[in-house]
Design a protein around this motif. Structure first.
Motif, PDB file in Angstrom:
ATOM      1  N   UNK A   1       0.828  -1.215   0.000  1.00  0.00           N
ATOM      2  CA  UNK A   1       0.000   0.000   0.000  1.00  0.00           C
ATOM      3  C   UNK A   1       0.864   1.268   0.000  1.00  0.00           C
ATOM      4  N   UNK A   2       2.160   1.099  -0.101  1.00  0.00           N
ATOM      5  CA  UNK A   2       3.094   2.228  -0.018  1.00  0.00           C
ATOM      6  C   UNK A   2       2.897   2.998   1.274  1.00  0.00           C
ATOM      7  N   UNK A   3       2.737   2.264   2.378  1.00  0.00           N
ATOM      8  CA  UNK A   3       2.487   2.934   3.656  1.00  0.00           C
ATOM      9  C   UNK A   3       3.223   2.254   4.811  1.00  0.00           C
ATOM     10  N   UNK A   4       4.438   1.787   4.559  1.00  0.00           N
ATOM     11  CA  UNK A   4       5.182   1.104   5.613  1.00  0.00           C
ATOM     12  C   UNK A   4       5.618   2.037   6.744  1.00  0.00           C
ATOM     13  N   UNK A   5       5.501   3.344   6.563  1.00  0.00           N
ATOM     14  CA  UNK A   5       5.772   4.275   7.657  1.00  0.00           C
ATOM     15  C   UNK A   5       4.701   4.154   8.749  1.00  0.00           C
ATOM     16  N   UNK A   6       3.617   3.454   8.451  1.00  0.00           N
ATOM     17  CA  UNK A   6       2.546   3.294   9.432  1.00  0.00           C
ATOM     18  C   UNK A   6       2.990   2.511  10.665  1.00  0.00           C
ATOM     19  N   UNK A   7       3.906   1.555  10.508  1.00  0.00           N
ATOM     20  CA  UNK A   7       4.404   0.825  11.680  1.00  0.00           C
ATOM     21  C   UNK A   7       5.142   1.791  12.608  1.00  0.00           C
TER      22      UNK A   7
END
Length: 121
Positions: A34-40
């Protein structure tokens, strides 16, 4: 090997997902897709934020988190819709422990990737 029981436990809480042997890796792969690994990283910061007891410190930290992860064009902007962004912005005016609770975990539970794991067990 991943079993049905462990897999179903992931839907009970994000903590169960992230403490699972396979859960964190699968969730990270989902976030990357989702191109959102900064969420972790955002989630970990929010977990620390929830431990703050002083209202002044909570307010200060909430503004910093907002500027780093939530506001448009933030350095580590997380993948959220405009409605969620506006809700969080309103929440930090009078910050509480739950003001950042809108995240990608519910999307993961509804994703094809998560459902496919059930089909494979």
């Amino acid at each position: 090997m991943l079993c049905f029981e462990e897999l179903s436990q992931w839907s009970h809480s994000l903590e169960r997902l992230l403490t699972s042997k396979y859960g964190l890796k699968i969730f990270q792969a989902f976030l990357k897709s989702e191109y959102s690994d900064e969420n972790i990283e955002f989630w970990l910061i929010c977990e620390e934020y929830k431990k703050i007891k002083c209202s002044y410190m909570m307010s200060t930290r909430a503004r910093k988190i907002f500027k780093r992860y939530i506001q448009a064009e933030a350095p580590k902007e997380i993948n959220i819709d405009q409605v969620t962004r506006e809700t969080i912005q309103k929440n930090i005016e009078e910050p509480v422990v739950t003001c950042f609770d809108a995240d990608s975990y519910p999307r993961f539970l509804k994703s094809n990737a998560y459902r496919a794991l059930f089909d494979a067990t």
